[in-house]
Scaffold this motif. Structure first.
Motif, short mmCIF file in Angstrom:
data_model
loop_
_atom_site.label_atom_id
_atom_site.label_comp_id
_atom_site.label_asym_id
_atom_site.label_seq_id
_atom_site.Cartn_x
_atom_site.Cartn_y
_atom_site.Cartn_z
N ASP A 1 0.85 -1.19 0.00
CA ASP A 1 0.00 0.00 0.00
C ASP A 1 0.89 1.25 0.00
OD1 ASP A 1 -1.89 1.99 0.33
OD2 ASP A 1 -2.51 1.36 2.35
N VAL A 2 1.51 1.50 -1.14
CA VAL A 2 2.45 2.61 -1.24
C VAL A 2 1.73 3.95 -1.08
CG1 VAL A 2 4.15 3.77 -2.72
CG2 VAL A 2 4.08 1.27 -2.61
N ASP A 3 0.52 4.07 -1.64
CA ASP A 3 -0.23 5.32 -1.49
C ASP A 3 -0.52 5.61 -0.02
OD1 ASP A 3 -0.21 5.73 -4.22
OD2 ASP A 3 -2.21 4.89 -4.52
N GLY A 4 -0.94 4.59 0.73
CA GLY A 4 -1.19 4.77 2.16
C GLY A 4 0.07 5.12 2.92
N TYR A 5 1.16 4.48 2.55
CA TYR A 5 2.47 4.77 3.15
C TYR A 5 2.85 6.23 2.94
CZ TYR A 5 7.67 4.71 3.15
OH TYR A 5 9.00 4.98 3.36
N LEU A 6 2.78 6.67 1.69
CA LEU A 6 3.16 8.05 1.38
C LEU A 6 2.21 9.05 2.04
CD1 LEU A 6 4.17 7.65 -2.37
CD2 LEU A 6 5.69 7.86 -0.38
N ALA A 7 0.93 8.71 2.16
CA ALA A 7 -0.03 9.60 2.82
C ALA A 7 0.33 9.78 4.29
CB ALA A 7 -1.44 9.05 2.68
N GLU A 8 0.74 8.70 4.96
CA GLU A 8 1.13 8.82 6.37
C GLU A 8 2.41 9.64 6.53
OE1 GLU A 8 0.92 5.63 9.14
OE2 GLU A 8 -0.56 4.55 7.92
N VAL A 9 3.36 9.43 5.64
CA VAL A 9 4.60 10.21 5.69
C VAL A 9 4.30 11.68 5.41
CG1 VAL A 9 6.89 10.54 4.65
CG2 VAL A 9 6.04 8.23 5.10
N SER A 10 3.43 11.94 4.45
CA SER A 10 3.04 13.30 4.11
C SER A 10 2.37 13.98 5.30
CB SER A 10 2.10 13.29 2.90
OG SER A 10 1.66 14.58 2.59
N ALA A 11 1.49 13.28 5.98
CA ALA A 11 0.80 13.86 7.14
C ALA A 11 1.80 14.21 8.24
CB ALA A 11 -0.26 12.88 7.66
N ALA A 12 2.75 13.32 8.50
CA ALA A 12 3.76 13.60 9.53
C ALA A 12 4.63 14.78 9.13
CB ALA A 12 4.62 12.35 9.76
N THR A 13 4.94 14.88 7.85
CA THR A 13 5.75 15.99 7.36
C THR A 13 4.99 17.30 7.52
OG1 THR A 13 6.85 14.53 5.78
CG2 THR A 13 6.96 16.89 5.32
N GLY A 14 3.72 17.30 7.15
CA GLY A 14 2.90 18.50 7.28
C GLY A 14 2.70 18.93 8.72
N ALA A 15 2.69 17.98 9.64
CA ALA A 15 2.49 18.28 11.06
C ALA A 15 3.76 18.76 11.75
CB ALA A 15 1.96 17.03 11.78
N SER A 16 4.88 18.62 11.09
CA SER A 16 6.16 19.01 11.71
C SER A 16 6.25 20.53 11.86
CB SER A 16 7.32 18.52 10.85
OG SER A 16 8.54 19.06 11.33
N GLY A 17 6.75 20.94 13.00
CA GLY A 17 7.02 22.35 13.23
C GLY A 17 8.49 22.68 13.15
N ALA A 18 9.31 21.72 12.73
CA ALA A 18 10.76 21.92 12.68
C ALA A 18 11.16 22.84 11.52
CB ALA A 18 11.47 20.58 12.55
N HIS A 19 12.32 23.48 11.69
CA HIS A 19 12.86 24.30 10.60
C HIS A 19 13.13 23.45 9.36
CE1 HIS A 19 14.02 26.89 14.07
NE2 HIS A 19 13.60 27.82 13.25
N THR A 20 13.67 22.25 9.59
CA THR A 20 14.03 21.36 8.50
C THR A 20 13.37 20.01 8.72
OG1 THR A 20 16.18 22.44 8.23
CG2 THR A 20 15.96 20.22 7.31
N VAL A 21 12.84 19.45 7.64
CA VAL A 21 12.32 18.08 7.67
C VAL A 21 13.12 17.27 6.67
CG1 VAL A 21 10.36 16.57 7.22
CG2 VAL A 21 9.99 18.76 8.34
N ALA A 22 13.67 16.16 7.14
CA ALA A 22 14.42 15.24 6.30
C ALA A 22 13.62 13.95 6.20
CB ALA A 22 15.80 14.97 6.89
N LEU A 23 13.31 13.55 4.99
CA LEU A 23 12.62 12.29 4.75
C LEU A 23 13.69 11.21 4.73
CD1 LEU A 23 10.16 13.53 1.98
CD2 LEU A 23 9.76 13.35 4.45
N GLY A 24 13.80 10.46 5.83
CA GLY A 24 14.95 9.63 6.11
C GLY A 24 15.10 8.34 5.35
N GLN A 25 14.18 8.01 4.47
CA GLN A 25 14.29 6.79 3.66
C GLN A 25 14.04 7.13 2.21
OE1 GLN A 25 12.13 4.55 7.24
NE2 GLN A 25 11.98 3.44 5.31
N SER A 26 14.75 6.48 1.32
CA SER A 26 14.63 6.75 -0.11
C SER A 26 13.19 6.65 -0.59
CB SER A 26 15.49 5.76 -0.90
OG SER A 26 16.85 5.94 -0.63
N SER A 27 12.47 5.67 -0.08
CA SER A 27 11.09 5.41 -0.53
C SER A 27 10.15 6.57 -0.23
CB SER A 27 10.57 4.14 0.13
OG SER A 27 10.65 4.24 1.54
N MET A 28 10.56 7.51 0.59
CA MET A 28 9.72 8.64 0.96
C MET A 28 9.84 9.81 0.00
SD MET A 28 10.45 8.76 5.04
CE MET A 28 9.89 7.45 6.12
#
Length: 190
Positions: free
Chosen positions: A136-163
């Motif tokens: 379920d790659v779409d579901g995976y990317l949606a969860e990563v996207s939600a976490a990224t959008g919720a971040s308040g950090a100056h920098t967000v690094a997507l720590g795995q290539s698949s992201m």
């Protein structure tokens, strides 16, 4: 420049092809069995096997790129662990940093790679990884996207290539493993 890439997921081939600057020609080797074994715990035998494989891939290549975060400890020069390039780029920015991770096998490596640092947060998404493994790659990317959008950090690094596709799904700039890897290769081999 010829870059030999060792992937543990077939889906990473397209991600690296899309991120590669025009001067790079990529050769891909895909070994999902290595990721399955890393998920059971990286041992010295597995890391030695990956090192030998990387050594063989170096023949006829200008650079070797290991794209699996779970096996990054096996990368020795001349091979570059792609997530190490991401860590260098992310840490160089200063300010607060969120590193998004999903595969449980990457957590210990990320802790060692990023070290104790004020303002650093490793954001674990094990449910997202379960989706990825289930196809379920779409579901995976949606969860990563939600976490990224919720971040308040100056920098967000997507720590795995698949992201990497998440970079096009969010409104904020993020660092991705493929882009950081190619920037590092351009800087060292350019």
């Amino acid at each position: 420049m010829i870059v030999a890439c060792l992937h543990t997921a077939q889906s990473n081939v397209a991600l690296y092809e899309a991120a590669a600057p025009g001067a790079f020609r990529l050769r891909h080797t895909v070994r999902p069995d290595l990721l399955a074994r890393a998920g059971q715990g990286s041992d010295a035998g597995l890391l030695a096997e990956v090192q030998a494989l990387l050594g063989g891939l170096a023949e006829g290549a200008d650079a070797v790129l290991l794209t699996c975060s779970s096996l990054a400890a096996a990368a020795r020069p001349p091979a570059l662990a792609a997530d190490h390039a991401l860590a260098r780029a992310a840490l160089a920015r200063g300010g607060t940093l969120d590193v998004i991770l999903a595969a449980p096998s990457t957590m210990a490596a990320a802790r060692a790679l990023y070290g104790p640092r004020p303002g650093l947060r490793l954001v674990a998404l094990p449910e997202a990884w379960a989706r990825f493994l289930a196809g379920d790659v779409d579901g995976y990317l949606a969860e990563v996207s939600a976490a990224t959008g919720a971040s308040g950090a100056h920098t967000v690094a997507l720590g795995q290539s698949s992201m990497a596709p998440v970079a096009a799904m969010v409104s904020r700039p993020v660092l991705t493993v493929p882009s950081a890897a190619f920037a590092a290769l351009e800087a060292t081999c350019g």
